[in-house]
Scaffold this motif. Structure first.
Motif, PDB file in Angstrom:
ATOM      1  N   ALA A   1      32.183  30.092  37.158  1.00 19.25           N
ATOM      2  CA  ALA A   1      32.908  28.965  36.581  1.00 19.25           C
ATOM      3  C   ALA A   1      33.462  28.048  37.667  1.00 19.25           C
ATOM      4  CB  ALA A   1      34.051  29.484  35.703  1.00 19.25           C
ATOM      5  N   ILE A   2      33.950  28.621  38.762  1.00 18.31           N
ATOM      6  CA  ILE A   2      34.455  27.811  39.869  1.00 18.31           C
ATOM      7  C   ILE A   2      33.350  26.916  40.411  1.00 18.31           C
ATOM      8  CG2 ILE A   2      35.317  27.877  42.242  1.00 18.31           C
ATOM      9  CD1 ILE A   2      37.406  28.576  40.146  1.00 18.31           C
TER      10      ILE A   2
ATOM     11  N   HIS B   1      39.107  18.552  40.324  1.00 11.11           N
ATOM     12  CA  HIS B   1      38.773  19.062  38.995  1.00 11.11           C
ATOM     13  C   HIS B   1      39.793  20.128  38.602  1.00 11.11           C
ATOM     14  CE1 HIS B   1      34.963  16.948  39.293  1.00 11.11           C
ATOM     15  NE2 HIS B   1      34.729  17.560  40.442  1.00 11.11           N
ATOM     16  N   VAL B   2      40.548  19.858  37.552  1.00  8.97           N
ATOM     17  CA  VAL B   2      41.563  20.807  37.087  1.00  8.97           C
ATOM     18  C   VAL B   2      40.935  21.803  36.120  1.00  8.97           C
ATOM     19  CG1 VAL B   2      43.706  21.098  35.803  1.00  8.97           C
ATOM     20  CG2 VAL B   2      43.447  19.168  37.381  1.00  8.97           C
ATOM     21  N   VAL B   3      41.117  23.081  36.408  1.00 12.68           N
ATOM     22  CA  VAL B   3      40.685  24.145  35.509  1.00 12.68           C
ATOM     23  C   VAL B   3      41.928  24.928  35.107  1.00 12.68           C
ATOM     24  CG1 VAL B   3      39.305  26.234  35.253  1.00 12.68           C
ATOM     25  CG2 VAL B   3      38.414  24.306  36.577  1.00 12.68           C
ATOM     26  N   ILE B   4      42.171  25.010  33.814  1.00 10.44           N
ATOM     27  CA  ILE B   4      43.380  25.643  33.292  1.00 10.44           C
ATOM     28  C   ILE B   4      43.186  27.150  33.166  1.00 10.44           C
ATOM     29  CG2 ILE B   4      44.879  25.819  31.263  1.00 10.44           C
ATOM     30  CD1 ILE B   4      45.253  23.322  33.028  1.00 10.44           C
ATOM     31  N   LEU B   5      44.226  27.889  33.558  1.00 15.19           N
ATOM     32  CA  LEU B   5      44.251  29.340  33.394  1.00 15.19           C
ATOM     33  C   LEU B   5      45.168  29.672  32.220  1.00 15.19           C
ATOM     34  CD1 LEU B   5      44.728  30.300  37.152  1.00 15.19           C
ATOM     35  CD2 LEU B   5      42.649  30.616  35.802  1.00 15.19           C
ATOM     36  N   THR B   6      44.691  30.495  31.305  1.00 13.54           N
ATOM     37  CA  THR B   6      45.496  30.856  30.142  1.00 13.54           C
ATOM     38  C   THR B   6      45.323  32.331  29.820  1.00 13.54           C
ATOM     39  OG1 THR B   6      45.843  30.452  27.774  1.00 13.54           O
ATOM     40  CG2 THR B   6      43.629  30.127  28.617  1.00 13.54           C
ATOM     41  N   ASN B   7      46.356  32.908  29.232  1.00 11.61           N
ATOM     42  CA  ASN B   7      46.277  34.312  28.817  1.00 11.61           C
ATOM     43  C   ASN B   7      45.579  34.472  27.488  1.00 11.61           C
ATOM     44  OD1 ASN B   7      47.667  35.715  30.949  1.00 11.61           O
ATOM     45  ND2 ASN B   7      49.553  34.752  30.236  1.00 11.61           N
ATOM     46  N   TYR B   8      45.471  33.406  26.733  1.00 12.55           N
ATOM     47  CA  TYR B   8      44.968  33.504  25.372  1.00 12.55           C
ATOM     48  C   TYR B   8      43.801  32.553  25.159  1.00 12.55           C
ATOM     49  CZ  TYR B   8      49.557  35.608  25.035  1.00 12.55           C
ATOM     50  OH  TYR B   8      50.656  36.378  25.260  1.00 12.55           O
TER      51      TYR B   8
ATOM     52  N   SER C   1      47.586  36.336  43.827  1.00 15.21           N
ATOM     53  CA  SER C   1      46.998  37.195  44.858  1.00 15.21           C
ATOM     54  C   SER C   1      45.694  37.810  44.381  1.00 15.21           C
ATOM     55  CB  SER C   1      47.990  38.292  45.261  1.00 15.21           C
ATOM     56  OG  SER C   1      48.270  39.155  44.163  1.00 15.21           O
ATOM     57  N   GLY C   2      45.615  38.114  43.078  1.00  8.95           N
ATOM     58  CA  GLY C   2      44.377  38.676  42.545  1.00  8.95           C
ATOM     59  C   GLY C   2      43.233  37.683  42.602  1.00  8.95           C
ATOM     60  N   PHE C   3      43.501  36.448  42.179  1.00  8.78           N
ATOM     61  CA  PHE C   3      42.458  35.420  42.239  1.00  8.78           C
ATOM     62  C   PHE C   3      42.095  35.098  43.688  1.00  8.78           C
ATOM     63  CE2 PHE C   3      43.787  34.024  37.830  1.00  8.78           C
ATOM     64  CZ  PHE C   3      42.587  34.363  37.248  1.00  8.78           C
TER      65      PHE C   3
ATOM     66  N   LEU D   1      39.901  28.662  31.696  1.00  8.30           N
ATOM     67  CA  LEU D   1      39.446  30.040  31.841  1.00  8.30           C
ATOM     68  C   LEU D   1      40.519  30.970  31.309  1.00  8.30           C
ATOM     69  CD1 LEU D   1      38.095  29.945  35.509  1.00  8.30           C
ATOM     70  CD2 LEU D   1      36.747  29.851  33.411  1.00  8.30           C
ATOM     71  N   VAL D   2      40.086  32.028  30.641  1.00 12.50           N
ATOM     72  CA  VAL D   2      41.008  33.070  30.198  1.00 12.50           C
ATOM     73  C   VAL D   2      41.204  34.034  31.363  1.00 12.50           C
ATOM     74  CG1 VAL D   2      41.400  34.892  28.520  1.00 12.50           C
ATOM     75  CG2 VAL D   2      40.206  32.807  27.842  1.00 12.50           C
ATOM     76  N   LYS D   3      42.426  34.485  31.587  1.00 12.94           N
ATOM     77  CA  LYS D   3      42.747  35.262  32.780  1.00 12.94           C
ATOM     78  C   LYS D   3      42.064  36.632  32.823  1.00 12.94           C
ATOM     79  CE  LYS D   3      47.139  33.057  33.910  1.00 12.94           C
ATOM     80  NZ  LYS D   3      48.594  33.228  34.091  1.00 12.94           N
ATOM     81  N   ASP D   4      41.575  37.120  31.690  1.00  7.18           N
ATOM     82  CA  ASP D   4      40.883  38.411  31.725  1.00  7.18           C
ATOM     83  C   ASP D   4      39.372  38.246  31.884  1.00  7.18           C
ATOM     84  OD1 ASP D   4      40.147  37.447  29.264  1.00  7.18           O
ATOM     85  OD2 ASP D   4      40.900  39.164  28.112  1.00  7.18           O
ATOM     86  N   ILE D   5      38.943  37.084  32.378  1.00  2.65           N
ATOM     87  CA  ILE D   5      37.536  36.808  32.595  1.00  2.65           C
ATOM     88  C   ILE D   5      36.948  37.797  33.604  1.00  2.65           C
ATOM     89  CG2 ILE D   5      38.004  35.167  34.448  1.00  2.65           C
ATOM     90  CD1 ILE D   5      35.655  33.494  33.455  1.00  2.65           C
ATOM     91  N   GLU D   6      35.676  38.132  33.443  1.00  7.01           N
ATOM     92  CA  GLU D   6      35.002  39.003  34.390  1.00  7.01           C
ATOM     93  C   GLU D   6      34.871  38.300  35.741  1.00  7.01           C
ATOM     94  OE1 GLU D   6      34.063  42.136  34.047  1.00  7.01           O
ATOM     95  OE2 GLU D   6      34.827  42.215  31.990  1.00  7.01           O
TER      96      GLU D   6
END
Length: 220
Positions: free
Chosen positions: A116-117, A79-86, A15-17, A104-109
């Protein structure tokens, strides 16, 4: 319009994204999934430009979901973009090897996330940030005893040089400046190399560059 599929088992993350993407005029979130299996099915149904996929999910994880998307000819444009916490998640490179365009790291600005998208939608790999280069160095460039992978001899000298520079995170403009050629010529070298090596995108060129020995740890 950039069509985006969100795949994450955490509703709050999705929901945030989605809230961030929905306010952009040129981005449309076409579907959401809570696991990799559902994500792959929705990718086939909606054919998004970008699939944002979390790594750790139930039923089918992000690595396997990426592998299934990359293996499906009907999803070649996804195009697959991976979301990671670390930033140095040990699974990230496995997903790049499986066919992801980047991560992409999930705490990205927020502004960096939106940029990036759009970068990924153009077909460019999200490989320039130093955090990605560190990850590649850590998980891809371990000493290997096997001979260079097949396909290296198919590249011209200029194509090898362009691929090696791309593997270090350089953009087409940077490659052009380094090789003293035009950006168009640099892009042509990269595209021809991708065709010869059957690479989906620049991310897989990076995988090839390291695994074939074209680029080694500490080079560049």
């Amino acid at each position: 319009m950039i069509r985006v599929l969100l795949v994450d088992d955490q509703p709050l993350i999705r929901s945030g994204f989605r809230a961030l993407l929905d306010i952009e005029d040129d981005i449309d979130v076409v579907a959401e999934a809570a696991d990799g299996h559902e994500g792959v099915e929705l990718a086939r149904q909606h054919l998004p430009d970008i699939a944002l996929i979390d790594i750790q999910m139930p039923i089918v994880d992000g690595i396997e979901a990426t592998r299934r998307i990359a293996a499906d000819p009907a999803l070649a444009a996804v195009h697959v973009v991976i979301l990671t916490n670390y930033g140095l998640d040990e699974y990230v490179f496995d997903t790049l090897r499986a066919g992801a365009a980047g991560f992409l790291v999930k705490d990205i600005e927020p502004e960096d996330f939106l940029h990036a998208i759009r970068v990924a939608a153009r077909g460019d790999a999200l490989l320039a940030p130093s955090i990605t280069r560190r990850l590649i160095t850590r998980y891809v460039t371990q000493p290997r005893t096997r001979p260079p992978g097949p396909g290296l001899d198919e590249l011209t000298t200029r194509e090898r040089e362009a691929v090696a520079l791309a593997a270090q995170g350089l953009s087409n403009d940077d490659i052009a400046a380094h090789l003293v050629i035009s950006p168009h010529t640099a892009k042509t070298h990269i595209n021809r190399a991708m065709t010869k090596l059957h690479a989906r995108d620049r991310a897989q060129l990076v995988v090839f560059a390291y695994e074939s020995g074209l680029v080694v740890p500490g080079s560049g």
